[in-house]
Design a protein around this motif. Structure first.
Motif, PDB file in Angstrom:
ATOM      1  N   SER A 274       7.207  -9.955  -0.981  1.00 40.54           N
ATOM      2  CA  SER A 274       6.495 -10.461   0.203  1.00 40.54           C
ATOM      3  C   SER A 274       7.016  -9.813   1.483  1.00 40.54           C
ATOM      4  O   SER A 274       6.237  -9.430   2.359  1.00 40.54           O
ATOM      5  CB  SER A 274       6.651 -11.983   0.284  1.00 40.54           C
TER       6      SER A 274
ATOM      7  N   VAL B 112       5.688  -6.257   1.556  1.00 43.56           N
ATOM      8  CA  VAL B 112       4.265  -6.194   1.916  1.00 43.56           C
ATOM      9  C   VAL B 112       4.101  -6.331   3.423  1.00 43.56           C
ATOM     10  O   VAL B 112       3.332  -5.588   4.055  1.00 43.56           O
ATOM     11  CB  VAL B 112       3.466  -7.304   1.183  1.00 43.56           C
TER      12      VAL B 112
ATOM     13  N   GLY C   1       3.017  -3.150   5.383  1.00 42.81           N
ATOM     14  CA  GLY C   1       1.682  -3.430   5.902  1.00 42.81           C
ATOM     15  C   GLY C   1       1.620  -3.241   7.409  1.00 42.81           C
ATOM     16  O   GLY C   1       0.673  -2.635   7.928  1.00 42.81           O
TER      17      GLY C   1
ATOM     18  N   THR D 277      -4.273  -0.720   0.717  1.00 42.66           N
ATOM     19  CA  THR D 277      -3.730  -1.992   0.238  1.00 42.66           C
ATOM     20  C   THR D 277      -2.941  -1.794  -1.049  1.00 42.66           C
ATOM     21  O   THR D 277      -1.859  -2.370  -1.225  1.00 42.66           O
ATOM     22  CB  THR D 277      -4.863  -3.000  -0.004  1.00 42.66           C
TER      23      THR D 277
ATOM     24  N   VAL E 168       0.451  -0.311  -0.303  1.00 45.06           N
ATOM     25  CA  VAL E 168       1.369  -1.299   0.271  1.00 45.06           C
ATOM     26  C   VAL E 168       2.027  -2.117  -0.831  1.00 45.06           C
ATOM     27  O   VAL E 168       3.245  -2.330  -0.828  1.00 45.06           O
ATOM     28  CB  VAL E 168       0.628  -2.213   1.265  1.00 45.06           C
ATOM     29  N   VAL E 169       1.237  -2.591  -1.789  1.00 41.87           N
ATOM     30  CA  VAL E 169       1.774  -3.418  -2.876  1.00 41.87           C
ATOM     31  C   VAL E 169       2.727  -2.605  -3.739  1.00 41.87           C
ATOM     32  O   VAL E 169       3.789  -3.100  -4.164  1.00 41.87           O
ATOM     33  CB  VAL E 169       0.621  -4.006  -3.717  1.00 41.87           C
TER      34      VAL E 169
ATOM     35  N   ALA F  29       5.915  -2.134  -1.812  1.00 37.13           N
ATOM     36  CA  ALA F  29       6.632  -3.406  -1.705  1.00 37.13           C
ATOM     37  C   ALA F  29       7.342  -3.740  -3.016  1.00 37.13           C
ATOM     38  O   ALA F  29       8.475  -4.236  -3.011  1.00 37.13           O
ATOM     39  CB  ALA F  29       5.659  -4.525  -1.337  1.00 37.13           C
TER      40      ALA F  29
END
Length: 200
Positions: A113, A116, A120, A148, A151-152, A155
């Motif tokens: 989290s 991200v 992000g 997106t 980013v994941v 992360a």
């Protein structure tokens, strides 16, 4: 033998290897006072103090001897510490991206989290990710993949790299004397010779 004596014997058996390892680290980083350059950067040493303060207590014993080590050893550790973060981060990200697979057990963790949010925000500042969550075409990784997904993947790689911190620190400290000898000292000597020649 009482239970208390037995426990005391177990603790002593465990402490002997730990004390031997600490003594070996102190020996590897020990130096004569004359070896520590007076112009050694206090800012560089403060980075070791800062890194040590952020580590769990059981890891602080590994980096504490570096605070008073020669600047070449400090520089070697800092470079290795960065490399052991950058290589897994981008290596894992590339693996996740091109294999289309990510470990499911880590997807909901706090570090993911945090990653991200961190990446992000960075991607939005660069204009690689839409403000409303709609991913633009990502022009570095390209080939039609959305921001997106990147980013994941970053992360998740970031979370795994954070989890590997104990191994990264131990490896970096262990390799510090060797890396200082084969890379930092020769590079420093080369730069010093170049500046000496220019003066003459």
């Amino acid at each position: 033998m009482t239970r208390g004596q037995w426990l005391q014997g177990i603790r002593a058996a465990w402490s002997r290897p730990a004390l031997a390892l600490r003594a070996k680290r102190r020996s590897a980083f020990s130096t004569k006072p004359d070896d520590i350059k007076p112009e050694a950067s206090q800012k560089t040493r403060s980075r070791i103090v800062r890194i040590t303060s952020r580590l769990p207590r059981f890891l602080q014993g590994f980096t504490t001897p570096l605070i008073n080590a020669p600047l070449t050893h400090i520089s070697a550790f800092l470079i290795l510490h960065e490399l052991t973060a950058i290589i897994p981060l981008f290596g894992l990200t590339a693996t996740f991206h091109y294999t289309k697979w990510m470990p499911p057990f880590i997807g909901e963790g706090k570090w993911v989290s945090d990653g991200v949010e961190k990446f992000g925000n960075y991607f939005r500042k660069k204009g690689w990710l839409g403000e409303e969550g709609t991913a633009r075409r990502y022009r570095w990784w390209g080939r039609g993949e959305g921001g997106t997904r990147i980013v994941v993947e970053l992360a998740t790689a970031y979370a795994i790299t954070k989890a590997l911190m104990p191994i990264r620190v131990i490896l970096s400290v262990s390799a510090t004397p060797w890396f200082a000898r084969v890379a930092i000292v020769p590079s420093t000597n080369l730069i010093r010779r170049m500046f000496t020649k220019r003066k003459h």
